[in-house]
Design a protein around this motif. Structure first.
Motif, PDB file in Angstrom:
ATOM      1  N   GLY A 614      26.236  68.815  97.657  1.00 34.34           N
ATOM      2  CA  GLY A 614      25.711  69.383  96.324  1.00 34.34           C
ATOM      3  C   GLY A 614      26.621  68.561  95.379  1.00 34.34           C
ATOM      4  N   ALA A 615      26.533  68.781  94.168  1.00 32.13           N
ATOM      5  CA  ALA A 615      27.377  68.277  93.130  1.00 32.13           C
ATOM      6  C   ALA A 615      27.338  69.168  91.913  1.00 32.13           C
ATOM      7  N   VAL A 616      28.526  69.789  91.428  1.00 25.16           N
ATOM      8  CA  VAL A 616      28.470  70.499  90.236  1.00 25.16           C
ATOM      9  C   VAL A 616      29.343  70.186  89.415  1.00 25.16           C
ATOM     10  N   PHE A 617      28.514  70.150  88.042  1.00 27.80           N
ATOM     11  CA  PHE A 617      29.150  69.620  86.763  1.00 27.80           C
ATOM     12  C   PHE A 617      29.237  70.995  85.747  1.00 27.80           C
ATOM     13  N   ALA A 618      30.576  70.824  85.098  1.00 29.79           N
ATOM     14  CA  ALA A 618      30.885  72.252  84.391  1.00 29.79           C
ATOM     15  C   ALA A 618      31.405  71.621  83.076  1.00 29.79           C
ATOM     16  N   GLU A 619      31.116  72.361  82.195  1.00 29.96           N
ATOM     17  CA  GLU A 619      31.761  72.204  80.926  1.00 29.96           C
ATOM     18  C   GLU A 619      32.350  73.390  80.318  1.00 29.96           C
ATOM     19  N   VAL A 620      33.624  73.406  79.830  1.00 33.58           N
ATOM     20  CA  VAL A 620      34.411  74.308  79.389  1.00 33.58           C
ATOM     21  C   VAL A 620      34.657  74.146  77.925  1.00 33.58           C
ATOM     22  N   THR A 631      34.016  78.844  80.204  1.00 30.06           N
ATOM     23  CA  THR A 631      32.956  77.891  81.125  1.00 30.06           C
ATOM     24  C   THR A 631      31.553  78.032  80.311  1.00 30.06           C
ATOM     25  N   THR A 632      31.089  77.181  79.536  1.00 31.43           N
ATOM     26  CA  THR A 632      29.971  77.132  78.541  1.00 31.43           C
ATOM     27  C   THR A 632      28.800  76.823  79.524  1.00 31.43           C
ATOM     28  N   ARG A 633      28.832  75.931  80.349  1.00 34.65           N
ATOM     29  CA  ARG A 633      27.648  75.218  80.831  1.00 34.65           C
ATOM     30  C   ARG A 633      27.816  75.006  82.279  1.00 34.65           C
ATOM     31  N   MET A 634      27.294  74.980  83.062  1.00 34.48           N
ATOM     32  CA  MET A 634      27.118  74.354  84.618  1.00 34.48           C
ATOM     33  C   MET A 634      25.819  73.920  85.103  1.00 34.48           C
ATOM     34  N   VAL A 635      25.727  72.891  85.866  1.00 36.59           N
ATOM     35  CA  VAL A 635      24.575  72.362  86.513  1.00 36.59           C
ATOM     36  C   VAL A 635      25.064  71.967  87.750  1.00 36.59           C
ATOM     37  N   GLY A 636      24.446  72.496  88.886  1.00 38.29           N
ATOM     38  CA  GLY A 636      24.825  72.184  90.215  1.00 38.29           C
ATOM     39  C   GLY A 636      23.341  71.776  90.843  1.00 38.29           C
ATOM     40  N   ALA A 637      23.525  70.446  91.497  1.00 33.48           N
ATOM     41  CA  ALA A 637      22.448  70.012  92.223  1.00 33.48           C
ATOM     42  C   ALA A 637      22.648  70.151  93.525  1.00 33.48           C
ATOM     43  N   PHE A 638      21.729  70.529  94.320  1.00 35.33           N
ATOM     44  CA  PHE A 638      22.022  70.961  95.849  1.00 35.33           C
ATOM     45  C   PHE A 638      20.937  70.496  96.828  1.00 35.33           C
ATOM     46  N   ALA A 639      21.363  69.922  98.093  1.00 28.88           N
ATOM     47  CA  ALA A 639      20.304  69.465  99.166  1.00 28.88           C
ATOM     48  C   ALA A 639      20.754  70.122 100.159  1.00 28.88           C
ATOM     49  N   ALA A 640      19.827  71.122 100.637  1.00 26.70           N
ATOM     50  CA  ALA A 640      20.131  71.902 101.803  1.00 26.70           C
ATOM     51  C   ALA A 640      18.986  72.143 102.597  1.00 26.70           C
ATOM     52  N   GLY A 641      18.391  71.071 103.202  1.00 26.03           N
ATOM     53  CA  GLY A 641      17.262  71.183 104.077  1.00 26.03           C
ATOM     54  C   GLY A 641      16.047  71.524 103.331  1.00 26.03           C
TER      55      GLY A 641
END
Ligand code: MOS
Length: 754
Positions: A614-620, A631-641
């Motif tokens: 996965g990759a997590v992107f955060a805004e503070v 923390t005002t915003r988070m986007v996580g993209a995950f690949a888990a089968g």
């Protein structure tokens, strides 16, 4: 005969055929929970129930020299006061470890105190109030030795193992050569605090003996394994132990491990010949039931002129107790992800006068990736590269050092889709350059998430009855993550049914062993067993039908059959088939029973790396005057089968990302080094995020078809969310403020005076 069911019931994400895997079902147990009908361990009140209260030490090292047992015993309602002077005997020596997950326990074996909160007595009474009062009357007197609770006075040692039996040191390549060939070297120290699981439901047990038979109502993440362990402590056959754990209010690793207080309550029940209930108070959960141990980590990285990682040296000093070993395998977080010519991950232990740490959600990876992902950010900065660009340049195509192919395609997609949804391209490179309309400093940071895919041996049973009804059974627990919902979907899919069409039974140790609910491996492990048991039941049905001249499936053995909506049909002509019920009725059989164990193809784990990514992107946003961080915003993209249930999977990612926020900004157990006691042993002062701390969360489910991880293509989703998030937030704080904070959690004072 040949029966080829597998290709249509396994990992192909495109096959649905009336099964409902892939659909966002709500939890099967949701109604029970929101209407208060779900009973947790401490909700049980068998007749003649007695109440136990544990007394915990208030010093961290020394001896109990006196307790007023007489005063406590005289108190109305007190039944028995257990101290080391009349302690129950155990068939297993509590000072001996019990592999694989058993720790050395405090079962009143002597008067010594090895950490604050250690059980020193158990008071049993007719009521909870009487037991509580009796416990207060004991007034223990101590001979106190100085508590060693910090890096300064703890004793360092070279551990035999880290985590659960892992090697303390792992390497590939020649580190000296790789550093010598590096253009730039980046080195820094990081620390992570002690954290406590703080499940909503405290550790509790209602223990009832019937002769040599023991029934336990308790929250438990590993039913069969625990039964075996209790059998050894109490010298009874394992089949005499029944654990009922229908609902579990959070485990996070702490309820996979036996602990002293619960065993003492079971022993009390045996001695008193009455059922006994024990529920720890919130404060009592800070000591005898495990925690995430502190780490002090150093990361040294060598880089080439064009920004390629040449060497990674990750060291961790991991705290454990004075008498047992569980060391956060923090440095191992650096092993699987980034390519480097040479890599060394190594650990030292640190003995402190604390309760033994244990596994806590993403043990090792959570603490280790917090340091690693900040270090990666620092390396990117040293090379003048954008953090995403740097990661895209340096993530490994195959598992570093092993040559096993890594799912780099899935990881790349996580990076790219996460960045796109987050809007990463708009990021200004230099720190302190972005502000919002209110003048708050804005920071954007990212982190890579990665977590292995272990599988545990598991078993399941599927019964197809002559009335067409189907029962699937596996003795596992749902600790809130929705396991039973997802498992029923997997079971239904194997049978060609809808999840609501099958009866699903779980939560008690008398059922086939569902394995451990841990390591993010429960859905894969128990799911594969369920799927296979369904296929076994279908094979038995097919055997009957294809050999029965009266069946439309007669002679279809070589062609194969498929399950479709409660029918078996011919593979080459789905219009020809018959209902499960008809097959059994004509054969005069009341049911067929399919049974299976789950096993990963042994060769696959040798040939292929097995991870979720996965990759997590955060805004503070940071107030430049007050240093307040949000923390005002988070986007996580995950690949888990394969995603069995997107609603539940998303919810797991949210949970992980929120926990990552907690790790980065809120959570820490603080020890008063004079007494060795945790000062904030309650949910008021042990900070965890609330809704206002996590205003916007998005989890992107990146599709991944991994045919090697197991036959159902399922990986784990429970723990990975923490691993990218901590670094992402710390890196965002740097980007907002220009301050590189390396000690977690990040506090206002770390960035004051901007
Ligand atoms: Mo987990 S720490 O494997 O429950």
């Amino acid at each position: 005969m040949s029966l080829d069911l597998s290709s249509d019931t396994s990992a192909r994400p495109t096959t649905r055929y009336g099964s409902n895997s892939g659909q966002p079902l709500t939890r099967r147990d949701g109604i029970l929970k929101v209407t208060g009908q779900a009973t947790y361990a401490a909700d049980n009140h068998p007749a003649q129930l007695a109440y136990a209260v544990m007394v915990g030490a208030t010093i961290a090292r020394g001896r109990v020299t006196a307790m007023d047992v007489e005063a406590a015993s005289r108190h109305p309602g007190i039944i028995e006061v257990f101290t080391p002077d009349n302690a129950p005997a155990f068939a297993h020596d509590p000072d001996e470890k019990m592999p694989p997950f058993g720790f050395r326990l405090e079962l009143l074996q002597n008067h010594s105190v090895r950490y604050a909160g250690q059980p020193i007595a158990l008071v049993v009474a007719e009521t909870l109030e009487a037991a509580t009062e009796g416990a207060h009357l004991l007034q223990p007197v101590y001979e106190t030795d100085e508590a060693r609770t910090g890096l300064e006075n703890g004793v360092q040692f070279d551990p035999q193992a880290v985590g659960v039996g892992g090697p303390p040191s792992t390497s590939h390549g020649n580190l000296d050569t790789a550093f010598a060939a590096s253009e730039t070297i980046v080195e820094a120290e990081y620390s992570t605090p002690a954290q406590y699981h703080n499940a909503m439901e405290p550790h509790a047990v209602v223990a009832e003996w019937n002769g040599n038979h023991l029934t336990l109502d308790m929250p438990n993440q590993a039913l069969a394994m625990s039964c075996a362990s209790y059998a050894r402590y109490f010298d009874i056959p394992v089949e005499n132990v029944v654990i009922r754990s229908p609902f579990l209010g959070g485990g996070f690793g702490s309820k996979a491990i036996l602990n002293g207080p619960q065993i003492l309550a079971i022993a009390a029940a045996r001695k008193l010949k009455r059922p006994v209930k024990l529920a720890l108070t919130r404060a009592q959960m800070y000591g005898p039931v495990g925690h995430r141990g502190q780490t002090w980590q150093t990361l040294r990285m060598g880089l080439s002129a064009d920004g390629r990682l040449k060497a990674i040296h990750h060291r961790s000093i991991s705290a454990t107790s004075s008498f047992d070993d569980f060391l956060e395998p923090a440095a191992n977080a650096s092993l699987p992800l980034y390519a480097a010519d040479a890599l060394l991950a190594e650990h030292k232990g640190l003995r402190l006068d604390i309760g033994t740490p244990g596994p806590m959600r993403a043990p090792g990876e959570a603490s280790g990736s917090a340091a690693l992902e900040v270090a990666i950010d620092e390396a990117a900065e040293a090379c003048g590269l954008d953090p995403l660009e740097f990661r895209l340049l340096n993530y490994a195509e195959s598992e570093p050092g092993s040559g096993r192919p890594f799912s780099s395609k899935a990881l790349r997609e996580c990076y790219e889709r996460g960045a796109e949804v987050f809007g990463w391209q708009q990021r200004l490179r230099a720190p302190r350059t972005m502000r919002d309309d209110n003048g708050l400093l804005v920071g954007w940071g990212m982190g890579t998430a990665v977590f292995p895919c272990p599988m545990f041996p598991a078993q399941a049973r599927t019964t197809v009855r002559a009335d067409g009804s189907v029962l699937v059974e596996t003795g596992g627990v749902d600790m809130g993550q929705g396991a039973w919902t997802a498992l029923a979907q997997i079971a239904a899919e194997a049978l060609g049914l809808e999840a609501h069409e099958i009866e699903f039974r779980s939560g008690v140790s008398t059922l086939p062993d569902a394995g451990v609910a841990g390591g993010s491996g429960h859905t894969a492990s128990a799911g594969l067993a369920l799927s296979n048991s369904g296929l076994d039941a279908l094979a038995k049905l097919a055997e009957i039908a294809t050999n029965d001249p009266d069946s439309p499936l007669f002679g279809a053995g070589n062609i194969g059959v498929l399950p479709r909506g409660g029918r078996l049909v011919r593979r080459d002509d789905e219009s020809r088939g018959e209902r499960f019920a008809d097959i059994l009725t004509r054969a005069k059989q009341s049911e067929v029973i399919g049974e299976a164990k789950s096993m990963r193809e042994p060769g696959n784990a040798e040939k292929f790396a097995m991870y979720s990514h996965g990759a997590v992107f955060a805004e503070v946003k940071v107030d430049p005057d007050l240093g307040q961080i949000r923390t005002t915003r988070m986007v996580g993209a995950f690949a888990a089968g394969r995603v069995i249930n997107p609603r539940l999977v998303r919810s797991q990612y949210y949970g992980g990302m929120i926990w990552g926020t907690s790790f980065a900004l809120h959570e820490a157990a603080l020890i008063d080094h004079r007494t060795g006691r945790v000062m904030n042993a309650d949910l008021a002062e042990y900070h965890v995020p609330v809704n206002a701390d996590v205003p916007s969360l998005e989890a992107i489910l990146v599709a991944e078809d991994d045919p090697y991880v197991n036959a159902i293509g399922v990986k784990g989703v429970g723990e990975i969310g923490i691993t990218g998030t901590v670094g992402a937030i710390a890196n965002a704080v740097w980007h907002a403020t220009g301050r590189r904070v390396r000690n977690f959690p990040i506090h206002i004072e770390d960035i004051l005076g901007l």
